[in-house]
Design a protein around this motif. Structure first.
Motif, PDB file in Angstrom:
ATOM      1  N   HIS A   1       0.820  -1.211   0.000  1.00  0.00           N
ATOM      2  CA  HIS A   1       0.000   0.000   0.000  1.00  0.00           C
ATOM      3  C   HIS A   1       0.856   1.263   0.000  1.00  0.00           C
ATOM      4  CE1 HIS A   1      -3.007  -3.020   1.167  1.00  0.00           C
ATOM      5  NE2 HIS A   1      -3.878  -2.191   0.640  1.00  0.00           N
ATOM      6  N   GLY A   2       2.067   1.144  -0.516  1.00  0.00           N
ATOM      7  CA  GLY A   2       2.879   2.320  -0.784  1.00  0.00           C
ATOM      8  C   GLY A   2       3.649   2.864   0.395  1.00  0.00           C
ATOM      9  N   LEU A   3       3.779   2.098   1.461  1.00  0.00           N
ATOM     10  CA  LEU A   3       4.534   2.542   2.628  1.00  0.00           C
ATOM     11  C   LEU A   3       5.901   1.869   2.659  1.00  0.00           C
ATOM     12  CD1 LEU A   3       1.698   2.366   5.302  1.00  0.00           C
ATOM     13  CD2 LEU A   3       2.487   4.384   4.057  1.00  0.00           C
ATOM     14  N   GLU A   4       6.868   2.563   3.205  1.00  0.00           N
ATOM     15  CA  GLU A   4       8.241   2.071   3.282  1.00  0.00           C
ATOM     16  C   GLU A   4       8.529   1.618   4.713  1.00  0.00           C
ATOM     17  OE1 GLU A   4      11.993   4.006   1.363  1.00  0.00           O
ATOM     18  OE2 GLU A   4      11.777   4.863   3.371  1.00  0.00           O
ATOM     19  N   ALA A   5       8.806   0.337   4.897  1.00  0.00           N
ATOM     20  CA  ALA A   5       9.038  -0.204   6.239  1.00  0.00           C
ATOM     21  C   ALA A   5      10.252   0.459   6.885  1.00  0.00           C
ATOM     22  CB  ALA A   5       9.236  -1.713   6.172  1.00  0.00           C
ATOM     23  N   VAL A   6      10.131   0.760   8.183  1.00  0.00           N
ATOM     24  CA  VAL A   6      11.219   1.327   8.974  1.00  0.00           C
ATOM     25  C   VAL A   6      11.781   0.205   9.844  1.00  0.00           C
ATOM     26  CG1 VAL A   6      11.861   3.070  10.673  1.00  0.00           C
ATOM     27  CG2 VAL A   6      10.092   3.576   8.959  1.00  0.00           C
ATOM     28  N   ASP A   7      13.073   0.054   9.839  1.00  0.00           N
ATOM     29  CA  ASP A   7      13.716  -1.098  10.474  1.00  0.00           C
ATOM     30  C   ASP A   7      13.932  -0.847  11.967  1.00  0.00           C
ATOM     31  OD1 ASP A   7      14.895  -3.545  10.784  1.00  0.00           O
ATOM     32  OD2 ASP A   7      16.877  -2.878  10.135  1.00  0.00           O
ATOM     33  N   PHE A   8      12.830  -0.860  12.735  1.00  0.00           N
ATOM     34  CA  PHE A   8      12.922  -0.794  14.180  1.00  0.00           C
ATOM     35  C   PHE A   8      12.708  -2.211  14.710  1.00  0.00           C
ATOM     36  CE2 PHE A   8      11.092   3.799  14.293  1.00  0.00           C
ATOM     37  CZ  PHE A   8      12.319   4.298  13.869  1.00  0.00           C
ATOM     38  N   GLU A   9      13.665  -2.707  15.458  1.00  0.00           N
ATOM     39  CA  GLU A   9      13.566  -4.068  15.969  1.00  0.00           C
ATOM     40  C   GLU A   9      13.756  -4.090  17.483  1.00  0.00           C
ATOM     41  OE1 GLU A   9      16.387  -6.413  13.817  1.00  0.00           O
ATOM     42  OE2 GLU A   9      15.174  -6.460  11.988  1.00  0.00           O
ATOM     43  N   GLY A  10      13.449  -5.246  18.065  1.00  0.00           N
ATOM     44  CA  GLY A  10      13.618  -5.422  19.497  1.00  0.00           C
ATOM     45  C   GLY A  10      12.366  -5.189  20.299  1.00  0.00           C
ATOM     46  N   PHE A  11      11.211  -5.089  19.623  1.00  0.00           N
ATOM     47  CA  PHE A  11       9.971  -4.779  20.320  1.00  0.00           C
ATOM     48  C   PHE A  11       9.041  -5.979  20.485  1.00  0.00           C
ATOM     49  CE2 PHE A  11      11.252  -0.614  18.570  1.00  0.00           C
ATOM     50  CZ  PHE A  11      11.333   0.088  19.771  1.00  0.00           C
ATOM     51  N   GLU A  12       9.431  -7.134  20.017  1.00  0.00           N
ATOM     52  CA  GLU A  12       8.580  -8.302  20.200  1.00  0.00           C
ATOM     53  C   GLU A  12       8.598  -8.741  21.664  1.00  0.00           C
ATOM     54  OE1 GLU A  12       8.509 -12.932  18.694  1.00  0.00           O
ATOM     55  OE2 GLU A  12       8.959 -11.366  17.206  1.00  0.00           O
ATOM     56  N   HIS A  13       7.416  -9.006  22.206  1.00  0.00           N
ATOM     57  CA  HIS A  13       7.333  -9.410  23.609  1.00  0.00           C
ATOM     58  C   HIS A  13       6.050 -10.186  23.860  1.00  0.00           C
ATOM     59  CE1 HIS A  13       5.081  -5.652  23.362  1.00  0.00           C
ATOM     60  NE2 HIS A  13       4.443  -5.996  24.471  1.00  0.00           N
ATOM     61  N   ARG A  14       6.068 -10.958  24.909  1.00  0.00           N
ATOM     62  CA  ARG A  14       4.935 -11.813  25.260  1.00  0.00           C
ATOM     63  C   ARG A  14       3.888 -11.011  26.022  1.00  0.00           C
ATOM     64  NH1 ARG A  14       3.663 -14.620  29.909  1.00  0.00           N
ATOM     65  NH2 ARG A  14       2.354 -16.477  29.671  1.00  0.00           N
ATOM     66  N   VAL A  15       2.615 -11.190  25.645  1.00  0.00           N
ATOM     67  CA  VAL A  15       1.491 -10.606  26.375  1.00  0.00           C
ATOM     68  C   VAL A  15       0.811 -11.689  27.215  1.00  0.00           C
ATOM     69  CG1 VAL A  15      -0.715  -9.399  26.177  1.00  0.00           C
ATOM     70  CG2 VAL A  15       1.169  -8.814  24.634  1.00  0.00           C
ATOM     71  N   ASP A  16       0.503 -12.816  26.584  1.00  0.00           N
ATOM     72  CA  ASP A  16       0.038 -14.001  27.304  1.00  0.00           C
ATOM     73  C   ASP A  16       0.322 -15.213  26.421  1.00  0.00           C
ATOM     74  OD1 ASP A  16      -2.059 -14.240  25.397  1.00  0.00           O
ATOM     75  OD2 ASP A  16      -3.441 -13.125  26.649  1.00  0.00           O
ATOM     76  N   GLN A  17      -0.231 -16.368  26.780  1.00  0.00           N
ATOM     77  CA  GLN A  17       0.094 -17.587  26.046  1.00  0.00           C
ATOM     78  C   GLN A  17      -0.303 -17.514  24.579  1.00  0.00           C
ATOM     79  OE1 GLN A  17      -1.730 -20.791  28.240  1.00  0.00           O
ATOM     80  NE2 GLN A  17       0.087 -21.092  29.507  1.00  0.00           N
ATOM     81  N   ALA A  18      -1.343 -16.767  24.275  1.00  0.00           N
ATOM     82  CA  ALA A  18      -1.843 -16.714  22.902  1.00  0.00           C
ATOM     83  C   ALA A  18      -1.390 -15.485  22.135  1.00  0.00           C
ATOM     84  CB  ALA A  18      -3.377 -16.775  22.907  1.00  0.00           C
ATOM     85  N   ILE A  19      -0.710 -14.557  22.808  1.00  0.00           N
ATOM     86  CA  ILE A  19      -0.345 -13.291  22.157  1.00  0.00           C
ATOM     87  C   ILE A  19       1.134 -12.999  22.363  1.00  0.00           C
ATOM     88  CG2 ILE A  19      -0.749 -10.805  22.024  1.00  0.00           C
ATOM     89  CD1 ILE A  19      -3.548 -11.324  23.216  1.00  0.00           C
ATOM     90  N   THR A  20       1.866 -12.925  21.275  1.00  0.00           N
ATOM     91  CA  THR A  20       3.206 -12.351  21.262  1.00  0.00           C
ATOM     92  C   THR A  20       3.129 -11.111  20.384  1.00  0.00           C
ATOM     93  OG1 THR A  20       4.324 -14.458  21.599  1.00  0.00           O
ATOM     94  CG2 THR A  20       5.611 -12.684  20.618  1.00  0.00           C
ATOM     95  N   ARG A  21       3.331  -9.972  20.994  1.00  0.00           N
ATOM     96  CA  ARG A  21       3.072  -8.699  20.325  1.00  0.00           C
ATOM     97  C   ARG A  21       4.359  -8.120  19.760  1.00  0.00           C
ATOM     98  NH1 ARG A  21      -0.228  -4.870  24.110  1.00  0.00           N
ATOM     99  NH2 ARG A  21       1.693  -4.982  25.332  1.00  0.00           N
ATOM    100  N   ASP A  22       4.247  -7.527  18.580  1.00  0.00           N
ATOM    101  CA  ASP A  22       5.383  -6.852  17.950  1.00  0.00           C
ATOM    102  C   ASP A  22       4.909  -5.494  17.448  1.00  0.00           C
ATOM    103  OD1 ASP A  22       7.926  -6.394  17.054  1.00  0.00           O
ATOM    104  OD2 ASP A  22       7.937  -7.976  15.530  1.00  0.00           O
ATOM    105  N   ILE A  23       5.846  -4.624  17.162  1.00  0.00           N
ATOM    106  CA  ILE A  23       5.568  -3.314  16.597  1.00  0.00           C
ATOM    107  C   ILE A  23       6.100  -3.254  15.183  1.00  0.00           C
ATOM    108  CG2 ILE A  23       6.249  -0.873  16.704  1.00  0.00           C
ATOM    109  CD1 ILE A  23       6.083  -1.028  19.705  1.00  0.00           C
ATOM    110  N   LEU A  24       5.280  -2.743  14.287  1.00  0.00           N
ATOM    111  CA  LEU A  24       5.696  -2.539  12.905  1.00  0.00           C
ATOM    112  C   LEU A  24       5.443  -1.085  12.536  1.00  0.00           C
ATOM    113  CD1 LEU A  24       3.818  -5.546  12.738  1.00  0.00           C
ATOM    114  CD2 LEU A  24       5.657  -5.678  11.090  1.00  0.00           C
ATOM    115  N   VAL A  25       6.420  -0.469  11.907  1.00  0.00           N
ATOM    116  CA  VAL A  25       6.335   0.953  11.564  1.00  0.00           C
ATOM    117  C   VAL A  25       6.725   1.135  10.108  1.00  0.00           C
ATOM    118  CG1 VAL A  25       7.111   3.281  12.146  1.00  0.00           C
ATOM    119  CG2 VAL A  25       6.999   1.548  13.937  1.00  0.00           C
ATOM    120  N   ALA A  26       5.989   2.000   9.405  1.00  0.00           N
ATOM    121  CA  ALA A  26       6.295   2.289   8.001  1.00  0.00           C
ATOM    122  C   ALA A  26       6.026   3.763   7.734  1.00  0.00           C
ATOM    123  CB  ALA A  26       5.451   1.413   7.060  1.00  0.00           C
ATOM    124  N   ARG A  27       6.785   4.312   6.779  1.00  0.00           N
ATOM    125  CA  ARG A  27       6.721   5.740   6.475  1.00  0.00           C
ATOM    126  C   ARG A  27       6.118   5.940   5.083  1.00  0.00           C
ATOM    127  NH1 ARG A  27      11.783   6.556   6.344  1.00  0.00           N
ATOM    128  NH2 ARG A  27      12.054   6.904   8.592  1.00  0.00           N
TER     129      ARG A  27
END
Length: 337
Positions: free
Chosen positions: A309-335
């Motif tokens: 959809h025309g966005l450029e991914a920004v390479d921010f890493e290190g944000f993946e973390h556990r919320v509970d047994q069914a959820i591992t949350r990550d952050i994705l950013v694009a410009r």
């Protein structure tokens, strides 16, 4: 080299407290890269008296404006300069916060996203824009297209920025408007509010809550919340009208997202339908940041959708973390370029 220790704030959520030091180390790296010319060396997580700290070094030390930037880290509790003999000298410069913190913390309800994570997601998204170095001076326009009961909107207001939310659930819109009106009245902050029908092409879509906060003679903050389907965003707002889009997407476990295809148990269907509208609202140079449950779909799938959809991914890493047994949350950013 000047050496610093950053005390990590505890969270009411035990699982998030465990993840907070690693998350703030990743956030600090983004602050350094995007707002402080890369001056901060990689942080190390240590414990003093049983409490987690981030320690890091800066050549020639931090100046007042740099301290003001770091005061906005999502889980920062206190910053110290580490001096000879193992002593910690407290440092303090004001953050962007302009209101009492109960604007963020007082609301309690099932499914509320951790306030520290909400601030983290907003911070790194703003730092991905072309205006990262204006963090302390620019009045950003923030859109949360899946606003819920307004945690992200309140964080944007706390920073002195303008905010727009889109939320399909009328009960959430009603609850948020009631909370904000009561909070502003109790704090004796000058404001005006209005709830009006939302119509497009003669059809009633829902309601629109508007608030102006501050003295009208001093360029007040503006907030609007649309009771509408987020896939209709292009019909609600002008194109190229927001600097930042922040979306804490459904995790596909308890809460699903509604789309034309029905209840979607993952965010992919929602994104496929909503991204064309969201990207049209984003100014060139602006950024979209979202949280994502990697158990529902891999990170690469989400990045592919953003780039399609025309966005450029920004390479921010290190944000993946556990919320509970069914959820591992990550952050994705694009410009948007």
């Amino acid at each position: 080299m000047a050496r610093y220790g950053l005390l990590v704030a505890p969270s009411a959520n035990r699982v998030y407290t465990q993840s907070a030091p690693e998350l703030m180390a990743a956030e600090l790296a983004v602050f350094s890269e995007r707002a402080l010319a890369g001056r901060i060396e990689p942080a190390e997580i240590v414990e003093f008296a049983g409490r987690p700290y981030l320690t890091f070094e800066v050549e020639d030390g931090l100046g007042p404006d740099e301290l003001r930037v770091l005061a906005n880290l999502s889980s920062a509790y206190a910053l110290f300069e580490m001096v000879d003999g193992g002593l910690l000298r407290p440092l303090g410069e004001p953050s962007l916060d302009r209101y009492d913190d109960d604007l963020i913390t007082i609301q309690k309800y099932a499914g509320k996203t951790n306030e520290h994570f909400t601030k983290l997601l907003l911070n790194v998204t703003v730092l991905a824009t072309s205006w990262a170095e204006q963090l302390l001076s620019k009045r950003f326009a923030v859109l949360d297209p899946v606003a819920g009961r307004g945690t992200t909107l309140n964080q944007a207001l706390m920073y002195g920025w303008d905010a727009v939310g889109i939320e399909l659930d009328g009960k959430d819109v009603e609850a948020y408007s009631a909370f904000l009106k009561t909070w502003l009245k109790n704090k004796r902050i000058k404001h005006t509010t209005d709830m009006v029908p939302l119509r497009r092409e003669g059809k009633r879509l829902g309601r629109r809550f508007d608030a102006r906060i501050g003295d009208v003679r001093d360029d007040p903050q503006h907030l609007s919340v649309f009771e509408a389907d987020t896939i209709q965003s292009r019909a609600l707002l002008k194109g190229n009208s927001v600097d930042v889009i922040v979306a804490d997407l459904p995790y596909g476990v308890v809460h699903g997202s509604r789309s034309a295809k029905g209840l979607a148990r993952g965010p992919q269907e929602l994104l496929e339908e909503a991204l064309p509208g969201w990207t049209s609202l984003l100014r060139p140079g602006g950024a979209l940041g979202m949280s994502w449950n990697t158990h529902v779909a891999p990170r690469s799938d989400a990045l592919d959708l953003l780039e399609e959809h025309g966005l450029e991914a920004v390479d921010f890493e290190g944000f993946e973390h556990r919320v509970d047994q069914a959820i591992t949350r990550d952050i994705l950013v694009a410009r948007k370029v």
